[in-house]
Design an enzyme around this catalytic site. Structure first.
Site, PDB file in Angstrom:
ATOM      1  N   GLY A  80     -17.680  -7.242  15.721  1.00 33.04           N
ATOM      2  CA  GLY A  80     -16.815  -6.466  16.009  1.00 33.04           C
ATOM      3  C   GLY A  80     -17.078  -4.988  15.865  1.00 33.04           C
ATOM      4  O   GLY A  80     -17.647  -4.379  14.505  1.00 33.04           O
ATOM      5  N   ARG A 144     -22.985 -10.166  18.522  1.00 27.90           N
ATOM      6  CA  ARG A 144     -22.812 -11.561  17.591  1.00 27.90           C
ATOM      7  C   ARG A 144     -23.240 -13.181  17.333  1.00 27.90           C
ATOM      8  O   ARG A 144     -21.994 -13.376  17.205  1.00 27.90           O
ATOM      9  CB  ARG A 144     -20.400 -12.066  18.137  1.00 27.90           C
ATOM     10  CG  ARG A 144     -19.224 -11.431  18.471  1.00 27.90           C
ATOM     11  CD  ARG A 144     -18.302 -11.678  18.401  1.00 27.90           C
ATOM     12  NE  ARG A 144     -17.298 -10.713  18.814  1.00 27.90           N
ATOM     13  CZ  ARG A 144     -16.939 -10.243  16.583  1.00 27.90           C
ATOM     14  NH1 ARG A 144     -17.273 -10.484  16.393  1.00 27.90           N
ATOM     15  NH2 ARG A 144     -16.031  -9.031  16.844  1.00 27.90           N
ATOM     16  N   ASP A 175     -18.770 -13.824   8.327  1.00 36.65           N
ATOM     17  CA  ASP A 175     -19.880 -14.226   8.681  1.00 36.65           C
ATOM     18  C   ASP A 175     -21.027 -13.605   8.867  1.00 36.65           C
ATOM     19  O   ASP A 175     -22.412 -14.430   8.324  1.00 36.65           O
ATOM     20  CB  ASP A 175     -19.747 -15.182  10.276  1.00 36.65           C
ATOM     21  CG  ASP A 175     -18.245 -15.913   9.822  1.00 36.65           C
ATOM     22  OD1 ASP A 175     -18.366 -16.484   9.142  1.00 36.65           O
ATOM     23  OD2 ASP A 175     -17.734 -16.191  11.520  1.00 36.65           O
ATOM     24  N   LYS A 201     -18.498  -4.726   6.115  1.00 40.15           N
ATOM     25  CA  LYS A 201     -18.333  -4.159   7.553  1.00 40.15           C
ATOM     26  C   LYS A 201     -16.963  -4.911   8.693  1.00 40.15           C
ATOM     27  O   LYS A 201     -16.764  -6.318   8.979  1.00 40.15           O
ATOM     28  CB  LYS A 201     -18.759  -3.687   8.772  1.00 40.15           C
ATOM     29  CG  LYS A 201     -18.649  -3.314  10.345  1.00 40.15           C
ATOM     30  CD  LYS A 201     -19.070  -3.981  11.071  1.00 40.15           C
ATOM     31  CE  LYS A 201     -18.503  -5.329  11.038  1.00 40.15           C
ATOM     32  NZ  LYS A 201     -18.240  -6.705  12.059  1.00 40.15           N
ATOM     33  N   THR A 202     -15.599  -4.802   8.666  1.00 41.69           N
ATOM     34  CA  THR A 202     -15.034  -5.363   9.743  1.00 41.69           C
ATOM     35  C   THR A 202     -13.501  -4.596   9.006  1.00 41.69           C
ATOM     36  O   THR A 202     -13.097  -4.006   8.293  1.00 41.69           O
ATOM     37  CB  THR A 202     -14.727  -6.666   9.551  1.00 41.69           C
ATOM     38  OG1 THR A 202     -13.222  -6.705  10.360  1.00 41.69           O
ATOM     39  CG2 THR A 202     -14.135  -6.932   7.993  1.00 41.69           C
ATOM     40  N   ASP A 204     -10.663  -5.567  10.355  1.00 48.81           N
ATOM     41  CA  ASP A 204      -9.801  -6.703   9.646  1.00 48.81           C
ATOM     42  C   ASP A 204      -9.430  -6.815   8.404  1.00 48.81           C
ATOM     43  O   ASP A 204      -8.592  -7.106   7.618  1.00 48.81           O
ATOM     44  CB  ASP A 204     -10.281  -8.196  10.064  1.00 48.81           C
ATOM     45  CG  ASP A 204     -10.105  -8.313  11.354  1.00 48.81           C
ATOM     46  OD1 ASP A 204     -10.392  -7.384  12.322  1.00 48.81           O
ATOM     47  OD2 ASP A 204     -10.903  -9.455  12.296  1.00 48.81           O
TER      48      ASP A 204
HETATM   49  P1  FBP Z   1     -15.542  -8.467  13.252  1.00 48.83           P
HETATM   50  O1  FBP Z   1     -14.864  -9.646  12.351  1.00 48.83           O
HETATM   51  O2  FBP Z   1     -16.683  -8.272  13.733  1.00 48.83           O
HETATM   52  O3  FBP Z   1     -15.168  -6.817  12.380  1.00 48.83           O
HETATM   53  O4  FBP Z   1     -14.361  -8.108  14.771  1.00 48.83           O
HETATM   54  C1  FBP Z   1     -12.711  -7.924  14.412  1.00 48.83           C
HETATM   55  C2  FBP Z   1     -12.652  -8.030  15.247  1.00 48.83           C
HETATM   56  O5  FBP Z   1     -11.906  -7.047  16.389  1.00 48.83           O
HETATM   57  C3  FBP Z   1     -10.882  -8.942  15.155  1.00 48.83           C
HETATM   58  O6  FBP Z   1     -10.052  -8.133  14.898  1.00 48.83           O
HETATM   59  C4  FBP Z   1     -11.059  -9.464  16.986  1.00 48.83           C
HETATM   60  O7  FBP Z   1      -9.799 -10.820  17.087  1.00 48.83           O
HETATM   61  C5  FBP Z   1     -12.671  -9.307  17.240  1.00 48.83           C
HETATM   62  O8  FBP Z   1     -13.216  -8.635  17.048  1.00 48.83           O
HETATM   63  C6  FBP Z   1     -12.305  -9.301  18.620  1.00 48.83           C
HETATM   64  O9  FBP Z   1     -13.552  -9.119  18.898  1.00 48.83           O
HETATM   65  P2  FBP Z   1     -14.196  -9.011  20.208  1.00 48.83           P
HETATM   66  O10 FBP Z   1     -14.208  -7.569  21.419  1.00 48.83           O
HETATM   67  O11 FBP Z   1     -15.745  -9.558  20.658  1.00 48.83           O
HETATM   68  O12 FBP Z   1     -13.483  -9.671  21.987  1.00 48.83           O
END
Ligand code: FBP
Length: 550
Positions: A80, A144, A175, A201-202, A204
């Site tokens: 993300g 992803r 991951d 990165k994230t 979250d």
């Molecule tokens: P990452 O863990 O890859 O950084 O993604 C975080 C995130 O924004 C989460 O908060 C959310 O649940 C998810 O990505 C949503 O991803 P997508 O837009 O691919 O459905």
């Protein structure tokens, strides 16, 4: 050329701050610590990562090292979007150029897929300059795809060899960095001359530990959400007629909800980790929220703000077993289930096959949520929890419960709910000064790690509660963050995800104040991110970081 905003133009001129180790560029003096172990299951991790396990932690100090031979590196953005990704690449680019002007940087497009399918762009100074201090991942895109199979590793090697690439930087969450570690191990074990370095990165905020103080993007995303929550709170307090149920991103951990709560002081904040630790049922969560709504109504306040973390339903034990039973049930009866055109028939089909306790839970959910649980599935057959509208579910269940109380003469207020989901609004925001500096420093650190010939490391910038002139750059062996966890029925080595700690200072701060915030209206209105102006407005770290590292 695309039209750019006045702010973007002004931000392009911003020079991100760097740790003092880079005073003379990315050619640094390396201070090695003692050999390291892993976060858990050391023996098993050592066996699985025999080539990279045990490397020492590394700190950099300023050096005047010169004479680096030219290299080519590749960079991937994975998962993300998170504010500051472009600055990681800019820092990496500038760091590599400081080692040797002839160094090259390639960006693989659309995430790991680009590496496996050989889709790339050579990143020139002109491209980098156009993206300095901007949000988004659009410079090279993200994806992803999981990088975990031998054929992917070999395809990547093949493409790198052709481009002369001997170093890869993988910018991703837990991951993706686990996979960076697998890749580094595979290449080292098989004498393939490619070094691999990761960057945390994230939005979250769940890729952090003793050594990694924060994942980038969390700071900016929380500021954007807090601005919006503050605005909503002010609207609630002005109109005094709505309860706002706001779901916040963060796939499983509740760090974002917690940080936003500390920044804005809403009336209710649900923390998934607490719900799980207390074994709370959905009914108990609804009862908790209803109690606060009723108590405020009794004081004439028929309005409020409630924050709901995105991952909540997976942390509520009964919902967790309902979801996993539904996954199996639908997978086993896929053809018969898909043949039913009518929604009522589908719900009846499911309900009649669920064990009694889960059928009770299922029936207690609003119809729309029952349908979402049945219909929205990912390609692996799992419910996509992020698509479940938990905020609507809770608002509706609270409304139903209040009606019961009203019928019993126990509640006499008015309840009208507005629901919101804040996620995409923050993931590509222009990075705050903190994220702009932190990301640029992480990228520069990655260049220094590559210059030093290191592999299997995560770029680390520490001491971030202090001004950047006190930041400490270095590298942490990724194996040091790993343990074994059960994933899809198998034991797998993974980076340990950081959930909200109930004994940690940020949660304790919330717990200490939440009754006061529930009973009164104590909203704080942080306003929009500021890039120019006084330090106390522009250069603050998150409350989470300051409490965790106090
Ligand atoms: P990452 O863990 O890859 O950084 O993604 C975080 C995130 O924004 C989460 O908060 C959310 O649940 C998810 O990505 C949503 O991803 P997508 O837009 O691919 O459905």
């Amino acid at each position: 050329m695309n039209k750019i905003s006045a702010l973007q133009k002004a931000r392009a001129a911003y020079s991100p701050k760097l740790p003092p180790a880079f005073a003379n560029g990315a050619g640094v003096k390396i201070i090695e610590g003692a050999p390291t172990a892993s976060a858990g299951d050391s023996e098993k991790i050592q066996k699985l990562f025999s080539a990279t396990f045990g490397s020492p932690e590394i700190k950099f100090e300023a050096g005047a090292k010169a004479g680096f031979s030219a290299i080519a590196a590749g960079v991937i953005l994975s998962g993300g979007q998170a504010p500051g990704g472009h600055n990681v690449i800019a820092g990496l680019y500038d760091g590599l150029k400081s080692l040797n002007k002839a160094n090259k940087l390639y960006g693989f497009l659309k995430g790991p897929d680009g590496l496996v399918k050989n889709e790339y762009v050579e990143l020139t100074g002109e491209i980098i300059d156009a993206y300095r201090n901007t949000g988004g991942f659009d410079m090279i895109g993200s994806g992803r795809t999981k990088l975990e199979k031998e054929e992917q590793f070999l395809a990547a090697y093949d493409h790198c060899k052709r481009l002369g690439i001997t170093s890869l930087v993988i910018v991703g969450g837990d991951d993706s960095n686990t996979n960076a570690c697998l890749l580094a191990e595979y290449y080292k074990k098989n004498n393939i001359p490619i070094n691999v370095v990761g960057c945390p990165k994230t939005i979250d905020g769940d890729l952090k530990n003793e050594q990694i103080e924060a994942s980038f993007g969390f700071d900016t995303a929380c500021r954007v959400y807090s601005e919006l929550i503050g605005n909503i709170g002010r609207d609630a307090n002005s109109a005094k007629k709505y309860w706002h149920f706001i779901k916040l991103m963060g796939r499983s951990a509740s760090h974002i909800a917690l940080e936003c709560a500390l920044q804005t002081q809403p009336n209710i904040t649900i923390i998934s980790e607490e719900a799980a630790a207390r074994n709370m049922t959905l009914k108990e969560i609804v009862e908790y929220i209803t109690g606060i709504v009723a108590a405020r109504a009794a004081k004439g306040m028929n309005f409020g703000v409630a924050l709901i973390p995105e991952g909540l339903i997976e942390f509520v034990p009964e919902m967790k077993s309902l979801i996993s039973t539904l996954n199996d049930l639908i997978a086993k009866n896929n053809a018969a289930f898909a043949a039913l055109a009518d929604s009522d028939d589908k719900l009846q089909f499911i309900n009649s096959r669920l064990p009694q306790d889960l059928s009770y839970v299922f029936s207690s959910l609003p119809r729309q949520i029952q349908l979402q649980l049945c219909l929205d599935r990912d390609p692996h057959g799992n419910v996509q929890v992020s698509l479940i509208e938990t905020e609507k579910m809770l608002a509706e269940m609270v409304s139903m419960r209040l009606s019961e109380l009203k019928a019993g003469g126990l509640y006499n207020g008015k309840f009208s709910a507005q629901t919101h989901f804040l996620g995409y609004e923050g993931r590509c925001a222009a990075p705050s000064n903190f994220d702009a500096d932190y990301c640029y420093s992480l990228g520069y650190t990655a260049a220094a790690l590559l210059g030093a010939g290191k592999t299997g490391y995560m770029s680390s910038v520490r001491n971030t509660t202090k001004a950047a002139k006190h930041w400490i750059a270095g590298g942490i062996p990724i194996t040091m963050m790993m343990n074994i966890e059960r994933r899809h029925g198998e034991d797998k080595p993974v980076i340990r995800k950081a959930l909200v700690e109930l004994e940690g200072a940020p949660f304790k701060r919330l717990a200490e104040h939440r009754t006061e915030w529930a009973e009164n209206t104590c909203y704080v209105y942080p306003g929009p991110i500021q890039y120019f102006g006084p330090t106390e407005v522009c250069d603050q770290i998150t409350i989470t970081l300051s409490l965790e590292r106090a």
